[in-house]
Enzyme design. Structure first.
Site, PDB file in Angstrom:
ATOM      1  CE  LYS A   1       4.091   2.871   9.882  1.00 20.31           C
ATOM      2  NZ  LYS A   1       3.490   4.175  10.535  1.00 20.31           N
TER       3      LYS A   1
ATOM      4  CE  LYS B   1       5.303  13.982   5.806  1.00 16.89           C
ATOM      5  NZ  LYS B   1       6.936  14.014   5.568  1.00 16.89           N
TER       6      LYS B   1
ATOM      7  CG  LEU C   1      -2.167  -0.789   1.265  1.00 16.73           C
ATOM      8  CD1 LEU C   1      -2.639  -0.761   2.616  1.00 16.73           C
ATOM      9  CD2 LEU C   1      -3.051  -0.265   0.165  1.00 16.73           C
TER      10      LEU C   1
ATOM     11  CG  ASN D   1       2.616  11.437   7.761  1.00 19.03           C
ATOM     12  OD1 ASN D   1       2.716  10.535   7.180  1.00 19.03           O
ATOM     13  ND2 ASN D   1       3.506  12.070   8.439  1.00 19.03           N
TER      14      ASN D   1
ATOM     15  CG  ASP E   1       4.350   8.071   9.985  1.00 15.89           C
ATOM     16  OD1 ASP E   1       5.139   8.379   8.738  1.00 15.89           O
ATOM     17  OD2 ASP E   1       5.024   7.587  10.825  1.00 15.89           O
TER      18      ASP E   1
END
Ligand SMILES: Nc1cc2c(nn1)-c1ccccc1CC2
Length: 293
Positions: free
Chosen positions: A41, A140, A18, A143, A160
């Site tokens: 993750k 940002k 992903l 994220n 994140d």
């Protein structure tokens, strides 16, 4: 969820990639017992203290602790954690809609109403995080992800937490991490940080949502950092001619040098750009954005 030492593949079938980046890889995973799809993750751990590759075990444990403390519909949920020889796998909720960054890129920029809808959700997630004395420190558009981008009103998820920090009262915290375009002056000047650093980043994100342009970005990181410490930004007519005065006021109250003078997330949710005072103002705004389209 304690950290499990079993093999992640005994419980999840690993699927397509992903995303990948400094953090490692994120792949679709299928839970064997239920068929449910999640995101895995995969974080590489450092093999030795001196190695530069991979992440410090400490920072991974920090991200896990922080995610465990944050259950909110606008924050990516953590479901399980597996640790194997040299990697940690976070099983997190699957977010399909891609990054807000790509959503803006496809549309050039957003109408004020779309930007307000996104900002409201971001502020709810960030306000919740800050209420737990946790700062993200890397907010940002990359994220901020959309649950399903096809929806009329996409639901956003903040992801994140690799640079996030939980403040203990009275503790002083400094760090030089973050992405140049989005960090505040106090980060560059290596001053003590607080949750207010996230609010500066949200001022930059709002500027980008409305114009597609980045307020401080220069040709090099050094130039970007110089622009930030000099507070060198403007609302260029070419990109802001149709933007309301209230939207500019909202951004100006976040891009404030003194962190203690910046709006907090809760104050942002009460700012007239976000919280219309009357239904008439809300109707006005939707009429103006139709004209803009
Ligand atoms: N740094 C990143 C980056 C990403 C993700 N998490 N952390 C993520 C989480 C859930 C679903 C999909 C992704 C891909 C991007």
């Amino acid at each position: 969820a304690l950290i499990k030492l079993q093999n992640v593949e005994d419980f999840y079938e690993i699927g397509d990639m992903l995303g990948s980046g400094h953090y490692g890889q994120v792949r679709v995973v299928h839970e064997r017992s239920t068929g449910t799809r999640w995101a895995g993750k995969f974080l590489k751990l450092r093999r030795s203290v001196s190695s530069r590759l991979g992440l410090e075990r400490k920072s991974v444990e920090q991200e896990v602790e922080i995610l465990q403390a944050l259950q909110h519909s606008n924050i990516m949920a953590l479901r399980d954690v597996f640790e194997s020889k040299a990697e940690v796998v976070l099983i997190v909720e699957l977010i399909n809609g891609g990054e807000l960054f790509d959503f803006i890129a496809e549309k050039e920029n957003l109408s004020e109403n779309e930007a307000i809808e996104f900002m409201k959700q971001i502020l709810k997630g960030v306000g919740f995080m800050h209420s737990k004395h946790i700062a993200h420190f890397d907010l940002k558009p990359e994220n901020i992800m959309l649950s399903e981008k096809e929806q009329e009103h996409p639901h956003i998820k903040i992801i994140d937490f690799g640079l996030a920090h939980r403040f203990t009262p009275g503790e002083e915290y400094k760090s030089l991490c973050g992405t140049p375009q989005y960090i505040g002056p106090e980060v560059i000047n290596f001053e003590p940080l607080s949750t207010a650093a996230d609010m500066w980043s949200l001022g930059v994100v709002t500027y980008i949502l409305l114009s597609g342009m980045s307020p401080f970005q220069g040709d090099t990181d050094e130039e970007t950092l110089r622009n930030i410490v000099a507070m060198n930004y403007e609302f260029e007519e070419q990109y802001f001619s149709e933007t309301s005065a209230m939207a500019k006021d909202f951004i100006e109250k976040l891009l404030v040098r003194d962190p203690s003078e910046r709006m907090t997330a809760d104050e942002c949710l009460l700012h007239p750009w976000i919280k219309p005072l009357t239904r008439k103002q809300a109707a006005n705004r939707s009429r103006s954005s139709i004209n803009m389209k």
